[in-house]
Write a protein that holds these residues in place. Sequence first.
Motif, PDB file in Angstrom:
ATOM      1  N   ASP A 106       0.770  -1.455  -0.097  1.00 35.60           N
ATOM      2  CA  ASP A 106      -0.366   0.312   0.294  1.00 35.60           C
ATOM      3  C   ASP A 106       1.011   1.352  -0.179  1.00 35.60           C
ATOM      4  O   ASP A 106       0.847   2.100  -0.372  1.00 35.60           O
ATOM      5  CB  ASP A 106      -1.228  -0.237   0.881  1.00 35.60           C
ATOM      6  CG  ASP A 106      -2.121  -1.166   1.298  1.00 35.60           C
ATOM      7  OD1 ASP A 106      -2.061  -1.657  -0.208  1.00 35.60           O
ATOM      8  OD2 ASP A 106      -2.110  -1.722   1.955  1.00 35.60           O
ATOM      9  N   SER A 107       1.405   1.509   1.195  1.00 31.86           N
ATOM     10  CA  SER A 107       2.500   2.470   0.659  1.00 31.86           C
ATOM     11  C   SER A 107       3.399   2.477  -0.358  1.00 31.86           C
ATOM     12  O   SER A 107       3.905   3.824  -0.563  1.00 31.86           O
ATOM     13  CB  SER A 107       4.112   2.215   1.946  1.00 31.86           C
ATOM     14  OG  SER A 107       4.938   1.260   1.711  1.00 31.86           O
ATOM     15  N   PHE A 108       3.776   1.447  -1.323  1.00 33.22           N
ATOM     16  CA  PHE A 108       4.685   1.591  -2.253  1.00 33.22           C
ATOM     17  C   PHE A 108       3.833   2.314  -3.593  1.00 33.22           C
ATOM     18  O   PHE A 108       3.878   2.937  -4.265  1.00 33.22           O
ATOM     19  CB  PHE A 108       4.548   0.305  -2.906  1.00 33.22           C
ATOM     20  CG  PHE A 108       5.447   0.261  -4.620  1.00 33.22           C
ATOM     21  CD1 PHE A 108       6.748  -0.341  -4.322  1.00 33.22           C
ATOM     22  CD2 PHE A 108       4.567   0.083  -5.669  1.00 33.22           C
ATOM     23  CE1 PHE A 108       7.639  -0.459  -5.601  1.00 33.22           C
ATOM     24  CE2 PHE A 108       5.361   0.654  -6.733  1.00 33.22           C
ATOM     25  CZ  PHE A 108       7.291   0.566  -6.792  1.00 33.22           C
ATOM     26  N   TYR A 144      10.229   4.697  -0.804  1.00 32.30           N
ATOM     27  CA  TYR A 144       8.940   4.830   0.593  1.00 32.30           C
ATOM     28  C   TYR A 144       8.321   3.388   1.189  1.00 32.30           C
ATOM     29  O   TYR A 144       8.162   3.248   2.524  1.00 32.30           O
ATOM     30  CB  TYR A 144       8.220   5.235  -0.096  1.00 32.30           C
ATOM     31  CG  TYR A 144       7.296   6.269   0.809  1.00 32.30           C
ATOM     32  CD1 TYR A 144       7.282   7.445   1.153  1.00 32.30           C
ATOM     33  CD2 TYR A 144       6.119   5.209   1.867  1.00 32.30           C
ATOM     34  CE1 TYR A 144       6.337   8.090   2.426  1.00 32.30           C
ATOM     35  CE2 TYR A 144       5.347   5.749   2.487  1.00 32.30           C
ATOM     36  CZ  TYR A 144       5.259   6.862   2.901  1.00 32.30           C
ATOM     37  OH  TYR A 144       4.421   7.533   4.103  1.00 32.30           O
ATOM     38  N   ALA A 145       8.724   2.401   0.265  1.00 30.55           N
ATOM     39  CA  ALA A 145       7.817   1.196   0.591  1.00 30.55           C
ATOM     40  C   ALA A 145       8.705   0.708   1.436  1.00 30.55           C
ATOM     41  O   ALA A 145       8.575  -0.430   2.416  1.00 30.55           O
ATOM     42  CB  ALA A 145       6.995  -0.151  -0.179  1.00 30.55           C
ATOM     43  N   TYR A 147      11.233   1.910   3.318  1.00 29.90           N
ATOM     44  CA  TYR A 147      11.445   3.153   4.851  1.00 29.90           C
ATOM     45  C   TYR A 147      10.020   1.921   5.318  1.00 29.90           C
ATOM     46  O   TYR A 147      10.837   2.355   6.868  1.00 29.90           O
ATOM     47  CB  TYR A 147      11.610   3.762   4.254  1.00 29.90           C
ATOM     48  CG  TYR A 147      11.213   5.095   5.579  1.00 29.90           C
ATOM     49  CD1 TYR A 147      12.289   5.483   5.898  1.00 29.90           C
ATOM     50  CD2 TYR A 147       9.933   5.059   6.449  1.00 29.90           C
ATOM     51  CE1 TYR A 147      11.820   5.980   7.243  1.00 29.90           C
ATOM     52  CE2 TYR A 147      10.140   5.622   7.516  1.00 29.90           C
ATOM     53  CZ  TYR A 147      10.878   6.467   8.257  1.00 29.90           C
ATOM     54  OH  TYR A 147      11.126   7.049   8.819  1.00 29.90           O
ATOM     55  N   SER A 148       9.200   2.018   4.456  1.00 31.70           N
ATOM     56  CA  SER A 148       7.983   1.348   5.557  1.00 31.70           C
ATOM     57  C   SER A 148       8.008  -0.123   6.563  1.00 31.70           C
ATOM     58  O   SER A 148       7.648  -0.115   7.145  1.00 31.70           O
ATOM     59  CB  SER A 148       6.889   1.152   4.683  1.00 31.70           C
ATOM     60  OG  SER A 148       6.809   0.355   3.965  1.00 31.70           O
ATOM     61  N   THR A 149       8.659  -0.320   5.996  1.00 31.47           N
ATOM     62  CA  THR A 149       9.099  -2.099   6.650  1.00 31.47           C
ATOM     63  C   THR A 149      10.311  -1.849   7.625  1.00 31.47           C
ATOM     64  O   THR A 149      10.427  -3.023   8.446  1.00 31.47           O
ATOM     65  CB  THR A 149       9.355  -2.983   5.797  1.00 31.47           C
ATOM     66  OG1 THR A 149      11.005  -2.830   5.089  1.00 31.47           O
ATOM     67  CG2 THR A 149       9.261  -3.387   4.572  1.00 31.47           C
ATOM     68  N   THR A 150      10.440  -0.960   7.902  1.00 31.56           N
ATOM     69  CA  THR A 150      11.399  -0.467   8.662  1.00 31.56           C
ATOM     70  C   THR A 150      10.963  -0.630  10.370  1.00 31.56           C
ATOM     71  O   THR A 150      11.481  -0.302  10.758  1.00 31.56           O
ATOM     72  CB  THR A 150      12.784  -0.077   8.569  1.00 31.56           C
ATOM     73  OG1 THR A 150      12.018   1.738   8.878  1.00 31.56           O
ATOM     74  CG2 THR A 150      13.935   0.075   7.147  1.00 31.56           C
TER      75      THR A 150
END
Length: 171
Positions: A106-108, A144-145, A147-150
């Motif tokens: 979703d972030s991607f 962005y994606a 980064y969101s997984t961190t």
Amino acid sequence: CAIDNNSIISFDPNVRLPLWNSEDECRKAILEFLPFAHIVKISDEELEFITGFNNIEDAKEVLFNGSVKMVIFTKGKDGAEIYTKDKVVSIEGNVVEVVDTTGAGDSFIGAFLFKLLENEVDLDGIDKLSCDTIRDYLLFANHYAAYSTTKKGAIASYANLEEIQEYIKNR
């Protein structure tokens, strides 16, 4: 209506089989809605389920249906690819220390659509994007994606614009 206003329609099937009565019902619904989209985002995990093919080259025949102008094929840590009817742009994945992948897809797509909006790309402009521009948008979305997984969680893990710009600058 979005169609009447020439709005860009993006479709991420985001397959969640436990929410459906059957796999066939899920697949049928996805294939019914697919032709109404201009941009389709599909992950490597969803490709075969939706299209019946295990590689993107064969699957493109199913995905480029109706109004579809662009297919975004995400491959997690292995990067992403964008296909238009006459272009292919690929990028490698980002190596990060993954905490939680919830919301990464979703972030991607959100980040990719943000770049289209930020640069005022309209429905007719999708076909006119250069490979370099597509690559820039794809890199931004992939960063962005990643980064969101961190961080833990979905929305809670999303960066604001300043945070993602700083993150990209330091990569």
